[in-house]
Design a protein around this motif. Structure first.
Motif, PDB file in Angstrom:
ATOM      1  N   UNK A  87       1.059 -12.086  20.913  1.00  0.00           N
ATOM      2  CA  UNK A  87      -0.923 -11.985  21.393  1.00  0.00           C
ATOM      3  C   UNK A  87      -0.857 -10.811  22.413  1.00  0.00           C
ATOM      4  N   UNK A  88      -0.540 -11.204  23.775  1.00  0.00           N
ATOM      5  CA  UNK A  88      -0.735 -10.221  24.880  1.00  0.00           C
ATOM      6  C   UNK A  88       0.109  -8.460  24.405  1.00  0.00           C
ATOM      7  N   UNK A  89       0.983  -8.926  24.032  1.00  0.00           N
ATOM      8  CA  UNK A  89       1.920  -7.972  24.258  1.00  0.00           C
ATOM      9  C   UNK A  89       1.749  -7.064  22.863  1.00  0.00           C
ATOM     10  N   UNK A  90       1.327  -7.347  21.697  1.00  0.00           N
ATOM     11  CA  UNK A  90       0.629  -6.711  20.581  1.00  0.00           C
ATOM     12  C   UNK A  90      -0.545  -5.965  21.169  1.00  0.00           C
ATOM     13  N   UNK A  91      -1.622  -6.373  21.309  1.00  0.00           N
ATOM     14  CA  UNK A  91      -3.411  -5.583  21.901  1.00  0.00           C
ATOM     15  C   UNK A  91      -2.686  -4.831  23.242  1.00  0.00           C
ATOM     16  N   UNK A  92      -1.734  -5.089  23.494  1.00  0.00           N
ATOM     17  CA  UNK A  92      -1.036  -3.201  24.420  1.00  0.00           C
ATOM     18  C   UNK A  92      -0.835  -2.486  24.067  1.00  0.00           C
ATOM     19  N   UNK A  93       0.378  -2.796  22.107  1.00  0.00           N
ATOM     20  CA  UNK A  93       0.598  -2.319  21.174  1.00  0.00           C
ATOM     21  C   UNK A  93      -0.471  -1.003  20.829  1.00  0.00           C
ATOM     22  N   UNK A  94      -1.177  -2.290  20.712  1.00  0.00           N
ATOM     23  CA  UNK A  94      -2.406  -1.054  19.529  1.00  0.00           C
ATOM     24  C   UNK A  94      -3.371  -0.883  20.518  1.00  0.00           C
ATOM     25  N   UNK A  95      -3.501  -0.817  21.704  1.00  0.00           N
ATOM     26  CA  UNK A  95      -4.003  -0.064  22.786  1.00  0.00           C
ATOM     27  C   UNK A  95      -3.822   1.381  23.266  1.00  0.00           C
ATOM     28  N   UNK A  96      -2.454   0.908  22.572  1.00  0.00           N
ATOM     29  CA  UNK A  96      -1.379   2.771  23.186  1.00  0.00           C
ATOM     30  C   UNK A  96      -1.743   3.139  21.564  1.00  0.00           C
ATOM     31  N   UNK A 135       0.374  -1.610  10.766  1.00  0.00           N
ATOM     32  CA  UNK A 135       1.447  -2.707  11.085  1.00  0.00           C
ATOM     33  C   UNK A 135       1.222  -3.657  12.179  1.00  0.00           C
ATOM     34  N   UNK A 136       0.813  -3.178  13.018  1.00  0.00           N
ATOM     35  CA  UNK A 136       0.287  -4.136  14.134  1.00  0.00           C
ATOM     36  C   UNK A 136      -0.580  -4.823  14.528  1.00  0.00           C
ATOM     37  N   UNK A 137      -1.484  -4.604  13.624  1.00  0.00           N
ATOM     38  CA  UNK A 137      -2.528  -5.452  13.374  1.00  0.00           C
ATOM     39  C   UNK A 137      -2.765  -6.511  12.611  1.00  0.00           C
ATOM     40  N   UNK A 138      -2.061  -6.178  11.682  1.00  0.00           N
ATOM     41  CA  UNK A 138      -2.145  -7.344  11.191  1.00  0.00           C
ATOM     42  C   UNK A 138      -0.478  -7.811  11.690  1.00  0.00           C
ATOM     43  N   UNK A 139       0.251  -7.810  12.603  1.00  0.00           N
ATOM     44  CA  UNK A 139       1.210  -8.660  13.316  1.00  0.00           C
ATOM     45  C   UNK A 139       0.312 -10.026  13.631  1.00  0.00           C
ATOM     46  N   UNK A 140      -0.924  -8.572  14.552  1.00  0.00           N
ATOM     47  CA  UNK A 140      -2.060  -9.884  15.500  1.00  0.00           C
ATOM     48  C   UNK A 140      -2.541 -10.604  14.671  1.00  0.00           C
ATOM     49  N   UNK A 141      -3.163 -10.123  13.197  1.00  0.00           N
ATOM     50  CA  UNK A 141      -3.789 -10.507  12.452  1.00  0.00           C
ATOM     51  C   UNK A 141      -3.188 -12.135  12.284  1.00  0.00           C
ATOM     52  N   UNK A 142      -1.642 -12.108  11.703  1.00  0.00           N
ATOM     53  CA  UNK A 142      -1.071 -13.421  10.938  1.00  0.00           C
ATOM     54  C   UNK A 142      -1.190 -14.609  13.135  1.00  0.00           C
ATOM     55  N   UNK A 143      -0.665 -13.718  14.649  1.00  0.00           N
ATOM     56  CA  UNK A 143      -0.529 -14.366  15.163  1.00  0.00           C
ATOM     57  C   UNK A 143      -2.162 -15.083  15.275  1.00  0.00           C
ATOM     58  N   UNK A 144      -2.892 -14.440  15.153  1.00  0.00           N
ATOM     59  CA  UNK A 144      -4.438 -15.129  15.265  1.00  0.00           C
ATOM     60  C   UNK A 144      -4.879 -16.130  14.396  1.00  0.00           C
ATOM     61  N   UNK A 145      -4.665 -16.219  13.284  1.00  0.00           N
ATOM     62  CA  UNK A 145      -4.951 -16.987  12.036  1.00  0.00           C
ATOM     63  C   UNK A 145      -3.803 -18.635  12.735  1.00  0.00           C
ATOM     64  N   UNK A 146      -3.106 -18.143  12.574  1.00  0.00           N
ATOM     65  CA  UNK A 146      -1.782 -19.555  13.235  1.00  0.00           C
ATOM     66  C   UNK A 146      -2.463 -20.460  14.448  1.00  0.00           C
ATOM     67  N   UNK A 147      -3.160 -19.654  15.419  1.00  0.00           N
ATOM     68  CA  UNK A 147      -4.002 -19.945  16.342  1.00  0.00           C
ATOM     69  C   UNK A 147      -5.593 -20.355  16.277  1.00  0.00           C
ATOM     70  N   UNK A 148      -5.883 -19.993  14.903  1.00  0.00           N
ATOM     71  CA  UNK A 148      -7.015 -21.014  14.778  1.00  0.00           C
ATOM     72  C   UNK A 148      -8.288 -19.506  14.919  1.00  0.00           C
ATOM     73  N   UNK A 149      -7.701 -18.465  15.331  1.00  0.00           N
ATOM     74  CA  UNK A 149      -8.485 -17.432  15.723  1.00  0.00           C
ATOM     75  C   UNK A 149      -9.090 -16.342  14.712  1.00  0.00           C
ATOM     76  N   UNK A 150      -9.908 -17.289  13.932  1.00  0.00           N
ATOM     77  CA  UNK A 150     -10.100 -16.932  12.310  1.00  0.00           C
ATOM     78  C   UNK A 150     -10.804 -15.246  12.201  1.00  0.00           C
ATOM     79  N   UNK A 151     -11.673 -15.430  13.604  1.00  0.00           N
ATOM     80  CA  UNK A 151     -12.834 -14.266  13.460  1.00  0.00           C
ATOM     81  C   UNK A 151     -12.006 -13.165  13.915  1.00  0.00           C
ATOM     82  N   UNK A 152     -11.243 -13.187  15.044  1.00  0.00           N
ATOM     83  CA  UNK A 152     -10.239 -12.424  15.189  1.00  0.00           C
ATOM     84  C   UNK A 152      -9.203 -11.533  14.310  1.00  0.00           C
ATOM     85  N   UNK A 153      -9.239 -12.325  13.868  1.00  0.00           N
ATOM     86  CA  UNK A 153      -8.128 -12.081  12.794  1.00  0.00           C
ATOM     87  C   UNK A 153      -8.661 -11.354  11.344  1.00  0.00           C
ATOM     88  N   UNK A 154      -9.797 -12.082  11.241  1.00  0.00           N
ATOM     89  CA  UNK A 154     -10.666 -11.017  10.551  1.00  0.00           C
ATOM     90  C   UNK A 154     -11.002  -9.546  10.657  1.00  0.00           C
TER      91      UNK A 154
END
Length: 78
Positions: free
Chosen positions: A8-17, A22-41
């Protein structure tokens, strides 16, 4: 879980850059897997801002919105 949070940290840094759908969707899936649905949405919505016709982002957003509708019905409709 640490591996997921490192990713998640790695993807956040890539998104910021350089944000991409594709990056947003990858992080969305990881957020879903950790139960962070607001962040995923939020990531789905960000992906849709870049590409409003993206079917995968729409599908994830609809699924998460359905989860919220199921769990929060009483709070939203007093």
């Amino acid at each position: 879980m640490p591996l997921t949070y490192n990713k998640l940290d790695e993807l956040t840094k890539q998104i910021e850059a350089a944000p991409t759908v594709e990056l947003y969707l990858k992080r969305c899936v990881l957020y879903q897997q950790t139960g962070l649905y607001h962040e995923a949405l939020n990531d789905c919505y960000s992906a849709l801002e870049i590409d409003p016709d993206n079917a995968e982002a729409k599908a994830h957003a609809e699924m998460i919105e359905a989860i919220f509708g199921y769990f929060y019905t009483d709070r939203l409709n007093p």
